[in-house]
Design an enzyme around this catalytic site. Structure first.
Site, PDB file in Angstrom:
ATOM      1  N   ASN A 231     -35.911   9.663  41.722  1.00 49.79           N
ATOM      2  CA  ASN A 231     -35.578   8.183  42.017  1.00 49.79           C
ATOM      3  C   ASN A 231     -34.758   7.593  40.737  1.00 49.79           C
ATOM      4  O   ASN A 231     -35.124   6.392  40.692  1.00 49.79           O
ATOM      5  CB  ASN A 231     -36.765   7.756  42.588  1.00 49.79           C
ATOM      6  CG  ASN A 231     -37.974   7.616  41.629  1.00 49.79           C
ATOM      7  OD1 ASN A 231     -37.697   8.177  40.678  1.00 49.79           O
ATOM      8  ND2 ASN A 231     -38.898   6.940  41.716  1.00 49.79           N
TER       9      ASN A 231
ATOM     10  N   TYR B 198     -47.392  10.421  31.634  1.00 50.73           N
ATOM     11  CA  TYR B 198     -47.797  10.422  33.006  1.00 50.73           C
ATOM     12  C   TYR B 198     -49.206  10.679  33.228  1.00 50.73           C
ATOM     13  O   TYR B 198     -49.703  10.931  34.329  1.00 50.73           O
ATOM     14  CB  TYR B 198     -46.910  11.242  33.997  1.00 50.73           C
ATOM     15  CG  TYR B 198     -45.626  10.346  34.312  1.00 50.73           C
ATOM     16  CD1 TYR B 198     -45.385   9.322  35.070  1.00 50.73           C
ATOM     17  CD2 TYR B 198     -44.468  11.392  33.705  1.00 50.73           C
ATOM     18  CE1 TYR B 198     -44.053   8.832  35.104  1.00 50.73           C
ATOM     19  CE2 TYR B 198     -43.068  10.687  34.178  1.00 50.73           C
ATOM     20  CZ  TYR B 198     -42.939   9.359  34.674  1.00 50.73           C
ATOM     21  OH  TYR B 198     -41.581   9.001  34.908  1.00 50.73           O
TER      22      TYR B 198
ATOM     23  N   HIS C 232     -37.158   4.728  35.894  1.00 49.89           N
ATOM     24  CA  HIS C 232     -38.828   4.448  35.947  1.00 49.89           C
ATOM     25  C   HIS C 232     -38.823   3.112  35.308  1.00 49.89           C
ATOM     26  O   HIS C 232     -38.189   2.775  34.398  1.00 49.89           O
ATOM     27  CB  HIS C 232     -39.495   5.415  34.736  1.00 49.89           C
ATOM     28  CG  HIS C 232     -40.661   4.900  34.369  1.00 49.89           C
ATOM     29  ND1 HIS C 232     -41.838   5.080  34.989  1.00 49.89           N
ATOM     30  CD2 HIS C 232     -41.097   4.216  33.233  1.00 49.89           C
ATOM     31  CE1 HIS C 232     -42.918   4.757  34.208  1.00 49.89           C
ATOM     32  NE2 HIS C 232     -42.613   3.778  33.301  1.00 49.89           N
TER      33      HIS C 232
ATOM     34  N   GLU D 227     -45.977   2.080  26.615  1.00 56.69           N
ATOM     35  CA  GLU D 227     -44.644   3.007  27.105  1.00 56.69           C
ATOM     36  C   GLU D 227     -43.600   2.760  25.919  1.00 56.69           C
ATOM     37  O   GLU D 227     -42.849   3.461  25.590  1.00 56.69           O
ATOM     38  CB  GLU D 227     -44.296   3.006  28.488  1.00 56.69           C
ATOM     39  CG  GLU D 227     -45.273   3.390  29.251  1.00 56.69           C
ATOM     40  CD  GLU D 227     -44.680   3.060  30.995  1.00 56.69           C
ATOM     41  OE1 GLU D 227     -43.835   2.455  31.116  1.00 56.69           O
ATOM     42  OE2 GLU D 227     -45.589   3.448  31.782  1.00 56.69           O
TER      43      GLU D 227
ATOM     44  N   LYS E 114     -33.714   8.596  34.367  1.00 56.50           N
ATOM     45  CA  LYS E 114     -34.204   9.871  34.831  1.00 56.50           C
ATOM     46  C   LYS E 114     -33.313  11.010  34.689  1.00 56.50           C
ATOM     47  O   LYS E 114     -32.119  10.716  34.888  1.00 56.50           O
ATOM     48  CB  LYS E 114     -35.416   9.788  36.161  1.00 56.50           C
ATOM     49  CG  LYS E 114     -36.435   9.032  35.949  1.00 56.50           C
ATOM     50  CD  LYS E 114     -37.361   8.933  37.283  1.00 56.50           C
ATOM     51  CE  LYS E 114     -38.402   8.240  37.136  1.00 56.50           C
ATOM     52  NZ  LYS E 114     -39.257   8.415  38.174  1.00 56.50           N
TER      53      LYS E 114
HETATM   54  P1  CMP Z   1     -42.304   6.287  38.265  1.00 56.97           P
HETATM   55  O1  CMP Z   1     -42.103   4.920  38.586  1.00 56.97           O
HETATM   56  O2  CMP Z   1     -41.542   6.932  37.326  1.00 56.97           O
HETATM   57  O3  CMP Z   1     -43.887   6.768  38.270  1.00 56.97           O
HETATM   58  C1  CMP Z   1     -44.383   7.741  39.015  1.00 56.97           C
HETATM   59  C2  CMP Z   1     -43.416   8.673  39.728  1.00 56.97           C
HETATM   60  O4  CMP Z   1     -44.135   9.502  40.550  1.00 56.97           O
HETATM   61  C3  CMP Z   1     -42.552   7.607  40.591  1.00 56.97           C
HETATM   62  O5  CMP Z   1     -41.700   6.933  39.604  1.00 56.97           O
HETATM   63  C4  CMP Z   1     -41.932   8.923  41.577  1.00 56.97           C
HETATM   64  O6  CMP Z   1     -40.743   9.315  40.987  1.00 56.97           O
HETATM   65  C5  CMP Z   1     -43.063   9.905  41.578  1.00 56.97           C
HETATM   66  N1  CMP Z   1     -43.706   9.941  42.652  1.00 56.97           N
HETATM   67  C6  CMP Z   1     -44.512   9.232  43.179  1.00 56.97           C
HETATM   68  N2  CMP Z   1     -44.767   9.414  44.552  1.00 56.97           N
HETATM   69  C7  CMP Z   1     -44.205  10.650  44.909  1.00 56.97           C
HETATM   70  C8  CMP Z   1     -44.307  11.666  45.985  1.00 56.97           C
HETATM   71  N3  CMP Z   1     -44.958  11.172  46.961  1.00 56.97           N
HETATM   72  N4  CMP Z   1     -43.312  12.547  45.559  1.00 56.97           N
HETATM   73  C9  CMP Z   1     -42.920  12.928  44.628  1.00 56.97           C
HETATM   74  N5  CMP Z   1     -42.835  12.048  43.485  1.00 56.97           N
HETATM   75  C10 CMP Z   1     -43.352  10.841  43.557  1.00 56.97           C
END
Ligand code: CMP
Length: 138
Positions: free
Chosen positions: A112, A49, A115, A126, A9
């Site tokens: 984070n 998404y 993904h 995907e 990311k």
């Molecule tokens: P990812 O696994 O890429 O897919 C969905 C994303 O939504 C997840 O990683 C997080 O980065 C994001 N996400 C999920 N929960 C939250 C949250 N409470 N606040 C912000 N981002 C979130």
């Protein structure tokens, strides 16, 4: 052997962690079938998404994922989906196990680092979102 999709990311690309994350994935037995660096347009991120549309974090997620370059990577190993989710750790790095990619490199639940596909069905969708069949190593 099965396939999954990882995306390094924008936070991790910007922080210079892409090389370390790739090495971590290869050390855990993943074979890279295809990868590239790209910057998503808002429309692409909202399609990718779509499953999260309506969630409170959705617009923040699309904004973040379009904020800089990302590195989608098609990966192969046995139990690829489950193993990648184990290797990256919990969504929130504060809850991620020691030694996982998110524990090592993620900043927060939103920023984070990486993904991972959450099912074989989504992995196929995907991988096809970013790569043509001819892009993938045989
Ligand atoms: P990812 O696994 O890429 O897919 C969905 C994303 O939504 C997840 O990683 C997080 O980065 C994001 N996400 C999920 N929960 C939250 C949250 N409470 N606040 C912000 N981002 C979130």
């Amino acid at each position: 052997m099965s396939r999954t999709l990882a995306i390094i990311k924008p936070d991790a690309v910007e922080s210079g962690y892409a090389g370390k994350i790739l090495a971590h994935l290869q050390d855990r037995g993943f074979r890279i079938l295809a990868m590239r660096m790209t910057r998503l347009m808002a429309e692409q991120a909202s399609v990718f998404y779509a499953v999260h549309r309506g969630r409170p974090f959705y617009s923040e997620l699309v904004e973040f994922m379009t904020s800089g370059p990302v590195i989608p990577i098609a990966l192969e190993r046995d139990s690829a989906v489950a193993m990648l989710r184990e290797v990256i750790g919990a969504t929130d790095p504060a809850e991620a196990a020691d030694g996982t990619i998110r524990k090592l490199y993620a900043e927060s639940k939103g920023r984070n680092a990486i993904h991972a596909s959450d099912s074989d069905e989504n992995a196929a969708r995907e991988v096809a979102f970013f790569f043509a069949a001819a892009d993938l190593l045989a």
